[in-house]
Design an enzyme around this catalytic site. Structure first.
Site, mmCIF file in Angstrom:
data_model
loop_
_atom_site.group_PDB
_atom_site.id
_atom_site.type_symbol
_atom_site.label_atom_id
_atom_site.label_comp_id
_atom_site.label_asym_id
_atom_site.label_seq_id
_atom_site.Cartn_x
_atom_site.Cartn_y
_atom_site.Cartn_z
ATOM 1 N N LYS A 119 0.856 -1.176 0.000
ATOM 2 C CA LYS A 119 0.000 0.000 0.000
ATOM 3 C C LYS A 119 0.897 1.231 0.000
ATOM 4 O O LYS A 119 1.650 1.470 0.949
ATOM 5 C CB LYS A 119 -0.920 0.025 1.212
ATOM 6 C CG LYS A 119 -1.822 1.257 1.240
ATOM 7 C CD LYS A 119 -2.389 1.512 2.616
ATOM 8 C CE LYS A 119 -2.949 2.923 2.685
ATOM 9 N NZ LYS A 119 -3.286 3.331 4.051
ATOM 10 N N GLY A 180 -7.498 9.431 10.311
ATOM 11 C CA GLY A 180 -7.699 9.514 11.747
ATOM 12 C C GLY A 180 -8.736 10.512 12.206
ATOM 13 O O GLY A 180 -8.933 10.697 13.405
ATOM 14 N N ALA A 206 -9.266 5.855 4.881
ATOM 15 C CA ALA A 206 -9.122 7.017 5.769
ATOM 16 C C ALA A 206 -10.447 7.733 5.980
ATOM 17 O O ALA A 206 -11.235 7.929 5.042
ATOM 18 C CB ALA A 206 -8.096 8.023 5.257
ATOM 19 N N GLY A 207 -10.684 8.110 7.231
ATOM 20 C CA GLY A 207 -11.816 8.949 7.590
ATOM 21 C C GLY A 207 -13.005 8.235 8.186
ATOM 22 O O GLY A 207 -13.893 8.885 8.752
ATOM 23 N N ASN A 228 -8.366 1.839 10.485
ATOM 24 C CA ASN A 228 -7.584 1.523 11.665
ATOM 25 C C ASN A 228 -8.129 2.267 12.886
ATOM 26 O O ASN A 228 -8.625 1.682 13.836
ATOM 27 C CB ASN A 228 -6.117 1.859 11.426
ATOM 28 C CG ASN A 228 -5.210 1.453 12.580
ATOM 29 O OD1 ASN A 228 -4.015 1.686 12.538
ATOM 30 N ND2 ASN A 228 -5.722 0.845 13.624
ATOM 31 N N SER A 229 -8.075 3.607 12.830
ATOM 32 C CA SER A 229 -8.460 4.415 13.994
ATOM 33 C C SER A 229 -9.885 4.144 14.458
ATOM 34 O O SER A 229 -10.161 4.141 15.669
ATOM 35 C CB SER A 229 -8.304 5.901 13.673
ATOM 36 O OG SER A 229 -6.969 6.215 13.351
#
Length: 278
Positions: A119, A180, A206-207, A228-229
């Site tokens: 990635k 994040g 993301a987001g 992830n977050s």
């Protein structure tokens, strides 16, 4: 048959159907459309438990921030996410230029015995973590020419997405919002344009903040979601991982089912003709 048995049979049938709904990234095929990261958990035990609960098959690892064997005297992340069970997706998080990103991918390939699925993310600045598109394009070309299968983090720009696909990237990964941030999908229209034009998988990266964000991404027609977050920063990461698993399933099935048309005015659910009582 009891109601409980009916529900169990339905669930088993649904899971079997979803398991057959695969998608292909480069030379690899997967059943789970949820991709997860490994950062921000309180310890490796929680990392392993949450990832198992997510049912993800692809797990991304920040090579510059995580030990997967390069530091012999430190705990090795691969002890809790074995390459025998998961497809490890090395990422170039923390890279701010093409040269360092390419070098990081080559290190990952060496550490993982020739593994070529990566990635790519090349960041523009430390505050926004927004992608540096010029450096991303430069790194992508070098990596593709060197035999890597490149999944690429990028802005939600349809023209940039087409350029990355045309140079040989195997998956386009536009952001939903800043890394994040948990703000969800802020521009569904441009994401839809990318999905409509792409011939390779499109995965929101993301987001995502909660399960409904993941479901919306899948309802738009995304092939998958990486997060992830949203899991690691939840008050109960393991429970959130399960929620995300179900959100991906629900969103995918809703996309395949085809949503009803939107209307400006009401339309009664029951027939307007037939029985009438005074």
């Amino acid at each position: 048959m009891s109601q409980a048995m009916n529900q169990a049979t339905t669930t088993a049938t649904d899971q079997t159907s979803l398991a057959q709904d695969t998608f292909t990234v480069g030379s690899r095929t997967f059943s789970s459309r949820l991709l997860v990261g490994t950062g921000k958990y309180k310890d490796m035990t929680e990392t392993g438990t949450a990832i198992a609960a997510s049912a993800a098959e692809i797990v991304t690892v920040a090579i510059r921030r995580t030990n997967i064997g390069q530091n012999k005297d430190e705990p090795n992340l691969l002890d809790v996410i074995s390459p025998d069970k998961y497809t490890i997706l090395p990422n170039t998080a923390g890279c701010y230029d093409a040269e360092s990103a390419v070098r990081t991918c080559k290190l990952a390939r060496e550490l993982l015995g020739g593994h070529n699925l990566v990635k790519l993310e090349v960041l523009g600045d430390e505050k926004s973590l927004y992608p540096n598109i010029m450096e991303t394009l430069k790194a992508a070309k070098v990596l593709v020419d060197d035999g890597f299968e490149v999944m690429v983090y990028t802005s939600d720009d349809p023209i940039v997405a087409q350029e990355l696909e045309s140079m040989g990237c195997v998956a386009i990964m536009p952001l939903g919002s800043l890394i994040g941030s948990g703000l969800g999908l802020l521009n569904r229209h441009t994401l839809s344009l990318i999905i409509e034009n792409a011939k390779v998988p499109v995965l929101v990266d993301a987001g995502v903040g909660t399960a409904s964000d993941a479901a919306i991404a899948m309802e738009l027609g995304c092939d998958g979601v990486l997060m992830n977050s949203a899991i690691a920063n939840a008050q109960n990461p393991v429970l959130m991982a399960q929620a995300m698993k179900h959100a991906i399933w629900a969103g995918r099935e809703a996309f395949l089912a085809g949503r009803m048309p939107m209307r400006q005015m009401a339309q009664a659910s029951s027939p307007q003709t037939g029985y009438f009582f005074q």
